[in-house]
Design a protein around this motif. Structure first.
Motif, PDB file in Angstrom:
ATOM      1  N   MET A   1       0.854  -1.180   0.000  1.00  0.00           N
ATOM      2  CA  MET A   1       0.000   0.000   0.000  1.00  0.00           C
ATOM      3  C   MET A   1       0.896   1.238   0.000  1.00  0.00           C
ATOM      4  SD  MET A   1      -3.175   0.545   2.486  1.00  0.00           S
ATOM      5  CE  MET A   1      -3.737   2.157   2.837  1.00  0.00           C
ATOM      6  N   THR A   2       0.515   2.240  -0.727  1.00  0.00           N
ATOM      7  CA  THR A   2       1.334   3.448  -0.820  1.00  0.00           C
ATOM      8  C   THR A   2       1.129   4.329   0.411  1.00  0.00           C
ATOM      9  OG1 THR A   2      -0.425   4.476  -2.104  1.00  0.00           O
ATOM     10  CG2 THR A   2       1.382   3.495  -3.334  1.00  0.00           C
ATOM     11  N   PRO A   3       2.161   5.075   0.819  1.00  0.00           N
ATOM     12  CA  PRO A   3       2.040   5.949   1.987  1.00  0.00           C
ATOM     13  C   PRO A   3       1.277   7.234   1.672  1.00  0.00           C
ATOM     14  CG  PRO A   3       4.216   6.147   1.052  1.00  0.00           C
ATOM     15  CD  PRO A   3       3.511   5.072   0.273  1.00  0.00           C
ATOM     16  N   GLN A   4       0.782   7.874   2.722  1.00  0.00           N
ATOM     17  CA  GLN A   4       0.080   9.153   2.554  1.00  0.00           C
ATOM     18  C   GLN A   4       1.027  10.163   1.909  1.00  0.00           C
ATOM     19  OE1 GLN A   4      -1.213  10.957   6.203  1.00  0.00           O
ATOM     20  NE2 GLN A   4      -2.741  12.179   5.172  1.00  0.00           N
ATOM     21  N   GLY A   5       0.513  10.922   0.930  1.00  0.00           N
ATOM     22  CA  GLY A   5       1.312  11.910   0.235  1.00  0.00           C
ATOM     23  C   GLY A   5       1.920  11.392  -1.058  1.00  0.00           C
ATOM     24  N   HIS A   6       1.896  10.088  -1.251  1.00  0.00           N
ATOM     25  CA  HIS A   6       2.427   9.499  -2.483  1.00  0.00           C
ATOM     26  C   HIS A   6       1.511   9.854  -3.645  1.00  0.00           C
ATOM     27  CE1 HIS A   6       3.796   6.417  -5.330  1.00  0.00           C
ATOM     28  NE2 HIS A   6       4.917   6.413  -4.623  1.00  0.00           N
ATOM     29  N   MET A   7       2.070   9.917  -4.843  1.00  0.00           N
ATOM     30  CA  MET A   7       1.268  10.309  -6.002  1.00  0.00           C
ATOM     31  C   MET A   7       0.207   9.274  -6.374  1.00  0.00           C
ATOM     32  SD  MET A   7       3.928   9.815  -9.149  1.00  0.00           S
ATOM     33  CE  MET A   7       5.222  10.739  -8.375  1.00  0.00           C
ATOM     34  N   PHE A   8       0.407   8.043  -5.972  1.00  0.00           N
ATOM     35  CA  PHE A   8      -0.562   7.006  -6.281  1.00  0.00           C
ATOM     36  C   PHE A   8      -1.237   6.530  -5.005  1.00  0.00           C
ATOM     37  CE2 PHE A   8       2.921   5.780  -9.412  1.00  0.00           C
ATOM     38  CZ  PHE A   8       2.429   6.617 -10.391  1.00  0.00           C
ATOM     39  N   ALA A   9      -2.441   6.061  -5.154  1.00  0.00           N
ATOM     40  CA  ALA A   9      -3.123   5.351  -4.089  1.00  0.00           C
ATOM     41  C   ALA A   9      -3.352   3.954  -4.631  1.00  0.00           C
ATOM     42  CB  ALA A   9      -4.448   6.029  -3.752  1.00  0.00           C
ATOM     43  N   GLY A  10      -2.855   2.946  -3.949  1.00  0.00           N
ATOM     44  CA  GLY A  10      -3.062   1.600  -4.460  1.00  0.00           C
ATOM     45  C   GLY A  10      -2.135   0.568  -3.857  1.00  0.00           C
ATOM     46  N   TRP A  11      -2.104  -0.582  -4.506  1.00  0.00           N
ATOM     47  CA  TRP A  11      -1.321  -1.710  -4.046  1.00  0.00           C
ATOM     48  C   TRP A  11      -0.507  -2.260  -5.200  1.00  0.00           C
ATOM     49  CZ3 TRP A  11      -6.265  -0.667  -2.705  1.00  0.00           C
ATOM     50  CH2 TRP A  11      -6.536  -0.572  -1.343  1.00  0.00           C
ATOM     51  N   ILE A  12       0.663  -2.825  -4.858  1.00  0.00           N
ATOM     52  CA  ILE A  12       1.497  -3.511  -5.831  1.00  0.00           C
ATOM     53  C   ILE A  12       1.776  -4.893  -5.254  1.00  0.00           C
ATOM     54  CG2 ILE A  12       3.675  -3.518  -7.100  1.00  0.00           C
ATOM     55  CD1 ILE A  12       3.755  -0.448  -6.596  1.00  0.00           C
ATOM     56  N   GLN A  92      -2.081  16.820   0.980  1.00  0.00           N
ATOM     57  CA  GLN A  92      -1.227  15.723   1.446  1.00  0.00           C
ATOM     58  C   GLN A  92      -0.121  15.389   0.449  1.00  0.00           C
ATOM     59  OE1 GLN A  92      -1.535  14.680   4.495  1.00  0.00           O
ATOM     60  NE2 GLN A  92      -3.349  15.950   4.762  1.00  0.00           N
ATOM     61  N   SER A  93      -0.150  15.993  -0.720  1.00  0.00           N
ATOM     62  CA  SER A  93       0.811  15.703  -1.778  1.00  0.00           C
ATOM     63  C   SER A  93       2.236  16.033  -1.335  1.00  0.00           C
ATOM     64  CB  SER A  93       0.461  16.501  -3.028  1.00  0.00           C
ATOM     65  OG  SER A  93       1.522  16.455  -3.951  1.00  0.00           O
ATOM     66  N   ALA A  94       3.099  15.036  -1.371  1.00  0.00           N
ATOM     67  CA  ALA A  94       4.500  15.251  -0.995  1.00  0.00           C
ATOM     68  C   ALA A  94       5.163  16.253  -1.931  1.00  0.00           C
ATOM     69  CB  ALA A  94       5.249  13.928  -1.011  1.00  0.00           C
ATOM     70  N   ALA A  95       4.832  16.203  -3.209  1.00  0.00           N
ATOM     71  CA  ALA A  95       5.433  17.123  -4.181  1.00  0.00           C
ATOM     72  C   ALA A  95       5.026  18.566  -3.890  1.00  0.00           C
ATOM     73  CB  ALA A  95       5.030  16.737  -5.597  1.00  0.00           C
ATOM     74  N   ILE A  96       3.761  18.783  -3.601  1.00  0.00           N
ATOM     75  CA  ILE A  96       3.295  20.140  -3.321  1.00  0.00           C
ATOM     76  C   ILE A  96       3.857  20.643  -2.002  1.00  0.00           C
ATOM     77  CG2 ILE A  96       1.234  21.500  -2.746  1.00  0.00           C
ATOM     78  CD1 ILE A  96      -0.202  19.912  -4.958  1.00  0.00           C
ATOM     79  N   ARG A  97       3.879  19.803  -0.976  1.00  0.00           N
ATOM     80  CA  ARG A  97       4.442  20.219   0.314  1.00  0.00           C
ATOM     81  C   ARG A  97       5.928  20.538   0.190  1.00  0.00           C
ATOM     82  NH1 ARG A  97       2.165  18.912   5.533  1.00  0.00           N
ATOM     83  NH2 ARG A  97      -0.073  18.794   5.275  1.00  0.00           N
ATOM     84  N   THR A  98       6.657  19.749  -0.591  1.00  0.00           N
ATOM     85  CA  THR A  98       8.084  20.010  -0.796  1.00  0.00           C
ATOM     86  C   THR A  98       8.284  21.318  -1.538  1.00  0.00           C
ATOM     87  OG1 THR A  98       8.587  17.647  -0.807  1.00  0.00           O
ATOM     88  CG2 THR A  98      10.202  19.114  -1.835  1.00  0.00           C
ATOM     89  N   THR A  99       7.474  21.571  -2.558  1.00  0.00           N
ATOM     90  CA  THR A  99       7.568  22.826  -3.305  1.00  0.00           C
ATOM     91  C   THR A  99       7.309  24.019  -2.398  1.00  0.00           C
ATOM     92  OG1 THR A  99       6.885  21.723  -5.338  1.00  0.00           O
ATOM     93  CG2 THR A  99       6.643  24.121  -5.267  1.00  0.00           C
ATOM     94  N   VAL A 100       6.275  23.949  -1.571  1.00  0.00           N
ATOM     95  CA  VAL A 100       5.970  25.036  -0.636  1.00  0.00           C
ATOM     96  C   VAL A 100       7.136  25.232   0.327  1.00  0.00           C
ATOM     97  CG1 VAL A 100       4.477  25.722   1.289  1.00  0.00           C
ATOM     98  CG2 VAL A 100       3.473  24.813  -0.823  1.00  0.00           C
ATOM     99  N   TYR A 101       7.709  24.139   0.828  1.00  0.00           N
ATOM    100  CA  TYR A 101       8.831  24.223   1.768  1.00  0.00           C
ATOM    101  C   TYR A 101      10.043  24.902   1.116  1.00  0.00           C
ATOM    102  CZ  TYR A 101      12.401  22.842   5.092  1.00  0.00           C
ATOM    103  OH  TYR A 101      13.426  22.846   5.997  1.00  0.00           O
TER     104      TYR A 101
END
Length: 115
Positions: A1-12, A92-101
């Motif tokens: 399962m992908t972690p919160q903030g990851h670009m995908f939601a799902g399972w591999i 929750q997007s890691a990419a957006i939070r990183t950009t803001v930071y």
């Protein structure tokens, strides 16, 4: 399962089995974009890139065992609906939070320097 903030939601899911004299490895991906911003990116080529990634991964796996792989890809769309109701997940997007930071780094630096 992908972690919160990851670009995908799902399972591999990964598996391998012997079929005659061969070992067949499989990666099964069930995914969707976690928010509308990533959904746009997936629509504009992200899904294709994901398929290329898994093709290369399985090819590399075979090479690590000294073999050549014939990778078969099967794509099935389970749900075509867009998840616009999940627009709040953008925060929750890691990419957006990183950009803001990164963009606010100068302001944080100035604030620390003040006596």
């Amino acid at each position: 399962m992908t972690p919160q903030g990851h670009m995908f939601a799902g399972w591999i899911t990964f598996s391998a089995e012997r079929v005659g004299d061969e070992t067949v490895a499989q990666a099964q991906v069930l995914m969707r974009a976690s928010d509308p911003v990533y959904e746009i990116g997936l629509t504009l080529g992200g899904h294709r890139q994901e398929d290329v990634f898994w093709n290369r991964t399985l090819t590399s796996l075979a090479a690590a065992f000294g073999d050549e792989a014939v990778v078969n890809t099967s794509v099935l769309c389970v749900d075509r609906r867009r998840q616009w109701a999940r627009r709040r997940n953008v925060w929750q997007s890691a990419a957006i939070r990183t950009t803001v930071y990164v963009l606010t780094t100068p302001a944080r630096s100035l604030r620390r320097r003040r006596p």
